[in-house]
Design a protein around this motif. Structure first.
Motif, PDB file in Angstrom:
ATOM      1  N   ARG A   7       5.880   1.819  -5.419  1.00 53.86           N
ATOM      2  CA  ARG A   7       5.578   3.245  -5.561  1.00 53.86           C
ATOM      3  C   ARG A   7       4.196   3.529  -4.982  1.00 53.86           C
ATOM      4  N   GLN A   8       3.320   4.086  -5.790  1.00 50.98           N
ATOM      5  CA  GLN A   8       1.947   4.340  -5.386  1.00 50.98           C
ATOM      6  C   GLN A   8       1.013   3.302  -5.993  1.00 50.98           C
ATOM      7  N   VAL A   9       1.564   2.164  -6.436  1.00 59.62           N
ATOM      8  CA  VAL A   9       0.769   1.095  -7.038  1.00 59.62           C
ATOM      9  C   VAL A   9       0.708  -0.079  -6.063  1.00 59.62           C
ATOM     10  N   THR A  10      -0.480  -0.528  -5.779  1.00 58.19           N
ATOM     11  CA  THR A  10      -0.682  -1.710  -4.944  1.00 58.19           C
ATOM     12  C   THR A  10      -1.276  -2.794  -5.837  1.00 58.19           C
ATOM     13  N   LEU A  11      -0.603  -3.937  -5.897  1.00 59.56           N
ATOM     14  CA  LEU A  11      -0.995  -5.026  -6.793  1.00 59.56           C
ATOM     15  C   LEU A  11      -1.548  -6.200  -5.997  1.00 59.56           C
ATOM     16  N   PHE A  12      -2.751  -6.631  -6.370  1.00 62.18           N
ATOM     17  CA  PHE A  12      -3.378  -7.812  -5.790  1.00 62.18           C
ATOM     18  C   PHE A  12      -3.428  -8.878  -6.881  1.00 62.18           C
ATOM     19  N   LYS A  13      -3.043 -10.115  -6.543  1.00 60.65           N
ATOM     20  CA  LYS A  13      -3.029 -11.200  -7.524  1.00 60.65           C
ATOM     21  C   LYS A  13      -3.754 -12.430  -6.969  1.00 60.65           C
ATOM     22  N   PRO A  14      -5.085 -12.385  -6.947  1.00 59.90           N
ATOM     23  CA  PRO A  14      -5.809 -13.567  -6.474  1.00 59.90           C
ATOM     24  C   PRO A  14      -5.595 -14.737  -7.426  1.00 59.90           C
ATOM     25  N   ASN A  24     -13.510 -13.453  -0.004  1.00 58.39           N
ATOM     26  CA  ASN A  24     -13.189 -12.995   1.352  1.00 58.39           C
ATOM     27  C   ASN A  24     -11.699 -12.737   1.515  1.00 58.39           C
ATOM     28  N   ALA A  25     -10.869 -13.584   0.916  1.00 55.92           N
ATOM     29  CA  ALA A  25      -9.415 -13.389   0.992  1.00 55.92           C
ATOM     30  C   ALA A  25      -9.022 -12.064   0.343  1.00 55.92           C
ATOM     31  N   LEU A  26      -9.617 -11.757  -0.823  1.00 55.65           N
ATOM     32  CA  LEU A  26      -9.317 -10.489  -1.487  1.00 55.65           C
ATOM     33  C   LEU A  26      -9.804  -9.317  -0.641  1.00 55.65           C
ATOM     34  N   SER A  27     -10.998  -9.428  -0.093  1.00 55.15           N
ATOM     35  CA  SER A  27     -11.534  -8.348   0.752  1.00 55.15           C
ATOM     36  C   SER A  27     -10.643  -8.099   1.962  1.00 55.15           C
ATOM     37  N   GLU A  28     -10.118  -9.169   2.562  1.00 57.49           N
ATOM     38  CA  GLU A  28      -9.215  -9.009   3.704  1.00 57.49           C
ATOM     39  C   GLU A  28      -7.922  -8.309   3.293  1.00 57.49           C
ATOM     40  N   GLN A  29      -7.386  -8.668   2.126  1.00 52.12           N
ATOM     41  CA  GLN A  29      -6.164  -8.008   1.637  1.00 52.12           C
ATOM     42  C   GLN A  29      -6.421  -6.522   1.416  1.00 52.12           C
ATOM     43  N   ILE A  30      -7.556  -6.204   0.804  1.00 50.14           N
ATOM     44  CA  ILE A  30      -7.881  -4.802   0.533  1.00 50.14           C
ATOM     45  C   ILE A  30      -8.063  -4.033   1.830  1.00 50.14           C
ATOM     46  N   SER A  31      -8.736  -4.639   2.803  1.00 45.79           N
ATOM     47  CA  SER A  31      -8.984  -3.929   4.062  1.00 45.79           C
ATOM     48  C   SER A  31      -7.705  -3.764   4.890  1.00 45.79           C
ATOM     49  N   SER A  32      -6.666  -4.539   4.576  1.00 46.20           N
ATOM     50  CA  SER A  32      -5.405  -4.404   5.316  1.00 46.20           C
ATOM     51  C   SER A  32      -4.550  -3.246   4.804  1.00 46.20           C
ATOM     52  N   ILE A  33      -4.937  -2.655   3.702  1.00 49.18           N
ATOM     53  CA  ILE A  33      -4.190  -1.547   3.101  1.00 49.18           C
ATOM     54  C   ILE A  33      -4.472  -0.252   3.864  1.00 49.18           C
ATOM     55  N   VAL A  34      -3.440   0.517   4.068  1.00 47.16           N
ATOM     56  CA  VAL A  34      -3.607   1.871   4.591  1.00 47.16           C
ATOM     57  C   VAL A  34      -3.625   2.784   3.367  1.00 47.16           C
ATOM     58  N   PRO A  35      -4.821   3.215   2.966  1.00 43.17           N
ATOM     59  CA  PRO A  35      -4.922   3.967   1.717  1.00 43.17           C
ATOM     60  C   PRO A  35      -4.322   5.364   1.805  1.00 43.17           C
ATOM     61  N   ASN A  36      -3.663   5.750   0.730  1.00 47.22           N
ATOM     62  CA  ASN A  36      -3.214   7.123   0.521  1.00 47.22           C
ATOM     63  C   ASN A  36      -3.908   7.623  -0.729  1.00 47.22           C
ATOM     64  N   SER A  37      -4.344   8.862  -0.714  1.00 50.06           N
ATOM     65  CA  SER A  37      -4.996   9.376  -1.911  1.00 50.06           C
ATOM     66  C   SER A  37      -4.012   9.345  -3.074  1.00 50.06           C
ATOM     67  N   GLU A  38      -4.537   9.220  -4.240  1.00 48.13           N
ATOM     68  CA  GLU A  38      -3.761   9.147  -5.477  1.00 48.13           C
ATOM     69  C   GLU A  38      -3.102   7.787  -5.683  1.00 48.13           C
ATOM     70  N   GLN A  39      -3.356   6.826  -4.821  1.00 46.77           N
ATOM     71  CA  GLN A  39      -2.796   5.487  -4.967  1.00 46.77           C
ATOM     72  C   GLN A  39      -3.557   4.734  -6.057  1.00 46.77           C
ATOM     73  N   LYS A  61     -16.841  -4.060  -3.525  1.00 46.62           N
ATOM     74  CA  LYS A  61     -16.446  -3.479  -2.228  1.00 46.62           C
ATOM     75  C   LYS A  61     -15.080  -2.818  -2.335  1.00 46.62           C
ATOM     76  N   GLY A  62     -14.164  -3.470  -3.037  1.00 47.34           N
ATOM     77  CA  GLY A  62     -12.838  -2.890  -3.234  1.00 47.34           C
ATOM     78  C   GLY A  62     -12.908  -1.572  -3.981  1.00 47.34           C
ATOM     79  N   LEU A  63     -13.744  -1.529  -5.020  1.00 45.03           N
ATOM     80  CA  LEU A  63     -13.913  -0.293  -5.790  1.00 45.03           C
ATOM     81  C   LEU A  63     -14.496   0.806  -4.917  1.00 45.03           C
TER      82      LEU A  63
END
Length: 108
Positions: A7-14, A24-39, A61-63
């Protein structure tokens, strides 16, 4: 590291250590996201047993990225050693922290 999108939930599980490599792995995952508002971005820390300053930097950085795109970032399933690091740095008051992923979904 596991990454899923529902849905509008993106889950990261380091997993393992949130040190320079894990951060760095988490930062790369976050930067690969195409953000939509309200996500909603959820970082599930259940399988993270260690966090140092590099791991903290990746969370902050993710925040910052989430806020920049009007997304919301929350943490869940924070193990005791990681919670202690968040408390010592007072970042526990910056992040919204849930007991587990099911609690996050019950709110949204």
């Amino acid at each position: 590291m596991t990454f899923t999108k529902e849905r509008q939930v993106t889950l990261f599980k380091p997993e393992g250590r949130m040190d320079l490599q894990g951060g760095n792995a988490l930062s790369e995952q976050i930067s690969s996201i195409v953000p939509n508002s309200e996500q909603l971005w959820v970082i599930d820390l259940a399988k993270v047993d260690f966090m140092d300053s590099s791991g903290l930097v990746s969370l902050v950085k993710g925040l910052k990225t989430a806020r920049q795109y009007s997304c919301r970032l929350v943490l869940c399933s924070v193990a005791a050693p990681v919670r202690l690091v968040l408390e010592l740095t007072h970042l526990d008051s910056v992040f919204t922290i849930y007991n587990n992923y099911e609690d996050v979904l019950s709110i949204y």
